[in-house]
Structures are given as C-alpha cells and as structure tokens.
Design a protein around this motif. Structure first.
Motif, mmCIF file in Angstrom:
data_model
loop_
_atom_site.group_PDB
_atom_site.id
_atom_site.type_symbol
_atom_site.label_atom_id
_atom_site.label_comp_id
_atom_site.label_asym_id
_atom_site.label_seq_id
_atom_site.Cartn_x
_atom_site.Cartn_y
_atom_site.Cartn_z
ATOM 1 N N TYR A 14 0.748 -1.347 0.022
ATOM 2 C CA TYR A 14 0.037 -0.138 0.091
ATOM 3 C C TYR A 14 0.801 1.340 -0.116
ATOM 4 N N LYS A 15 0.537 2.197 -0.896
ATOM 5 C CA LYS A 15 0.943 3.581 -0.800
ATOM 6 C C LYS A 15 -0.102 4.406 -1.021
ATOM 7 N N ASP A 16 -0.376 5.490 -0.145
ATOM 8 C CA ASP A 16 -1.613 6.370 -0.199
ATOM 9 C C ASP A 16 -1.290 7.200 -1.638
ATOM 10 N N TYR A 62 -12.908 -0.485 3.413
ATOM 11 C CA TYR A 62 -13.145 -2.014 3.009
ATOM 12 C C TYR A 62 -12.160 -2.359 2.242
ATOM 13 N N ILE A 63 -11.569 -1.387 1.237
ATOM 14 C CA ILE A 63 -10.864 -1.823 0.132
ATOM 15 C C ILE A 63 -9.443 -2.614 0.168
ATOM 16 N N ILE A 64 -8.644 -2.258 1.178
ATOM 17 C CA ILE A 64 -7.557 -2.873 1.551
ATOM 18 C C ILE A 64 -7.747 -4.137 2.257
ATOM 19 N N PRO A 102 -5.801 5.085 4.963
ATOM 20 C CA PRO A 102 -6.762 5.917 5.999
ATOM 21 C C PRO A 102 -7.779 5.602 6.321
ATOM 22 N N ILE A 103 -8.631 5.804 7.536
ATOM 23 C CA ILE A 103 -9.939 5.444 7.670
ATOM 24 C C ILE A 103 -10.801 6.411 7.309
#
Ligand SMILES: *Cc1c(COP(=O)(O)O)cnc(C)c1O
Length: 381
Positions: A17-19, A58-60, A28-29
């Motif tokens: 993951y990388k935002d 929920y994506i991750i 993030p939430i």
C-alpha cells in the motif's frame, strides 16, 4: 520483478500500500457516511454513495482477503455470524442444507431456528462417519453444503475436496467456515470450495479487539451478488475503525498463526502420554483419525486449537481449568493470548460436547510458560 510474490509478503505490506494522495504506507480510515455529487448531480466516485452500501476503508482488507484466499472477491461483515447468516438468507423456502453435527455452536443454534421459520430443510451429519455427508445430500434439493474443518471443538477433519465434489455433483454450493485454519494453513477455494467464511474476530484480526466477519467467493455469480445485496439492505456492515484494525491485524497473520501452531504442536506432543489426559484432540498428531487428510489440506502447521479430554470427567476438567494461571479462562479463540475453556459449561444442556473436554486456544507466549501452566493445573486435579 519476475516472480510471483508470496502471500506472506502481500499480507505484511497490505498489498504494498501507498496512499495515492500522500504516499503514506498505512491506509486512511474513511469515516464519512455519505458521498457528494458534482454539478451534474453525478456521484464523484461511482462506487460510493452511502456508508451502508460501501466504505473505502474496506478496499484494502477485502482485497487482502481475496488475495490470501485465492478468491475473486471478499465482503466484510459486522461479525462472523452476520457473514454466515447472509449466506443462508439467499436460500428459498423448500431448499435443503447439510451441515456438520459438531460445528460453531452459535451458528448451529441459529440454523435450527432459521430452518423452521424459513421453511428450509436441514440435515446435520456426523463428520467423523465416512459416507455420512454424501448420504445426507439430496440431488436437486440440496442447495448448500456447509462444512467447518477442523470442527470446533473436537477438531475432526473434513476432506474439503471430497465435500466439494459431493456438493457439485448434486447441484449444491460448498461453503467452508475456515475461521480456525485461516488462509495461512488451508485455502479451501484451492480444494473446490465456492465460498469461504471467516469469523475475522479470531485469527484474522488476532488481537481480541474487533468483532468482524468475512466471506470470500471463488467466482462472482448470481448467488454472490445476492449476498452483497443482503449486506447492503440488512446493514450488517463493519465500522471503518474496525475495518482498519482488521487490516492491521492481518499484516502479522502469518507470523501469529505459524507461532501459535508450533506452540500447539509442542503442547500436544508434550502431553501425548500424560496419564491425566485420556485423549488429545489435535489433527497434527499422527494418531488423530483425520491426520492423513489434514496433512493434504493443511500446511505450515495444524493450527493453534486443540482439546484435552481429562481423566476423571467433568469435575476434574473444571478443576484443571480453574487452576490455570497463565491461560485465561475465556471464550473465543485465535488471539495472541492463550485461552482455556470448559466448552460444555458454556454450551449448556443440549450440547453434544463431552463433559470432560477442555478447549485450548494456544497463543504466542513462551512455550515453557504455557506447558508449565498446564502441568501445574493438571497437578491440582
Ligand atoms: C467465533 C466463530 C464464529 C462466529 O463469529 P463471530 O465473529 O463471533 O460472530 C463462527 N465460526 C467459528 C468457527 C467461530 O469460531
């Protein structure tokens, strides 16, 4: 990179993951319950309109689950029970279901009531009897074969490949409650399961601080889309903070499950010939009736769950549980801390569980402390 990354690596890195906005390596939430539209009254992101339907938090965790199980898609739920119940709610009155006699107690209780009210027929089969599953299926009428392996809390093993072929030859779907094994040990889709269910409250989160559930499908189909609709309309959705905690827990899933399994194996082996124990129920032991099937469908260990049958019956079992100092007397399983429980006391009068049975959820503490505690507790009987 020209080789496929291992699932373990993908889990640790939450799929690398990388935002996209900030480069943060932690997702993030998203707390918003609603999502805005542009000047043309179109949703800014087509997927998101209201928090009961979908949440970007929920994506991750959903992608991680689909990836780890080798399935096409995952759905998070507010609990393991909410996930399981959503599968059964797709059925129509008159449909037939088979499930093991010994399975997660709460779900079995619910199934008995549900089948009466909903007009669904149900057969509970004896999972340690050969042919029992195939004999309980009715061609054309059975829509769902539900299995749990190993079955809680006797840890009988069900052959997933065989259950899948029985289900498919009779026009039914196979759903596997894989809470106890997690994808670290068994990936039921690889053996033909159509849907995998988890109480993510247990190993997936692993830290005893989230109630959550999940379903993962081998292939998206009409049945799966109905499950999604049930989540949207029934509203058994996971909170964004819980979804975030779950992805954090899953990053250490492989470490935790392998360590707990190794500890459980050491406990089983240590007490194997102990005269105070009449039987150790653990699929990792070569004398376990399901050991050969377990070896085929379990890898990296045989899980962190085992049971002792204590010589002297119910009173002796209760004495032993009361004498534990390191093991916590509590229900549930799959956390980093070790738990012990007299299942019959918890399940009550209609329980099929032997009264001399003590269930142990092995955590990741020092094995010396765990064995030492069980030794001293057995000494107090
Ligand atoms: C705990 C558990 C469930 C129920 O899950 P919740 O998250 O408590 O709703 C279902 N199946 C198994 C095997 C479990 O251990």
């Amino acid at each position: 990179m020209n080789h496929k990354l291992r699932r373990e690596t993908k889990a640790v890195q939450a799929l690398h993951y990388k935002d996209p906005l900030s480069g943060s390596v932690i997702p993030p939430i998203y707390t918003s319950t609603t999502y805005a539209r542009n000047e043309n009254y179109e949703l800014i992101s087509e997927k998101y309109s209201y928090g009961r339907d979908e949440n970007p938090s929920y994506i991750i965790p959903e992608k991680m689950l689909a990836e780890l199980e080798g399935g096409e898609e995952a759905l998070l739920f507010s609990s393991g029970m909410a996930a399981a119940v959503s599968v059964f709610q797709v059925l129509n009155p008159g449909d037939h279901v088979v499930a093991p006699k010994i399975m997660y107690w709460g779900l079995r209780q619910w199934l008995v009531e549900f089948s009466e009210k909903w007009g669904v027929d149900i057969n509970f089969y004896n999972s340690n009897e050969p042919q029992a599953l195939s004999n309980s299926v009715i061609k054309g009428k059975t829509k769902l074969v539900w299995i749990e392996t190993p079955c809680n809390p006797t840890w009988d093993i069900i052959d997933i490949k065989e259950a899948a072929s029985i289900a498919h030859n009779n026009g039914a779907k196979l759903v596997v409650d894989a809470t106890v094994t997690t994808p670290v040990i068994t990936r039921p889709i690889e053996y033909g399961a159509d849907i995998v269910m988890h109480s993510a409250t247990k190993y997936l989160n692993g830290h005893g601080d989230v109630i959550a559930g999940a379903l993962i499908c081998a292939k998206r189909d009409k049945f799966w889309d109905q499950i999604r609709q049930i989540r949207i309309h029934g509203g058994a959705v996971l909170g964004p903070f819980e979804a975030w905690l779950l992805q954090r827990g899953m990053r250490t899933l492989y470490l935790r499950v392998q360590h707990a399994s190794a500890n459980a194996m050491q406990i089983a082996t240590h007490f194997l010939s102990d005269k105070r124990i009449t039987e150790i129920l653990y699929p990792g032991l070569s004398n376990h009736p399901g050991h050969n099937v377990a070896k085929q469908q379990m890898s990296l260990g045989f899980g962190g769950m085992l049971s002792f049958r204590i010589k002297g019956g119910e009173q002796a079992a209760l004495k032993m549980v009361k004498a534990c100092n390191v093991f916590l007397r509590a229900t549930s399983l799959g956390g980093i801390e070790s738990l012990i429980e007299h299942r019959y006391s918890i399940e009550g009068k209609n329980s099929p569980i032997p009264k001399d049975l003590v269930r142990i959820s092995v955590g990741i503490e020092s094995i010396d402390d765990l064995i030492g505690d069980l030794e001293q507790a057995l000494g107090k009987i």
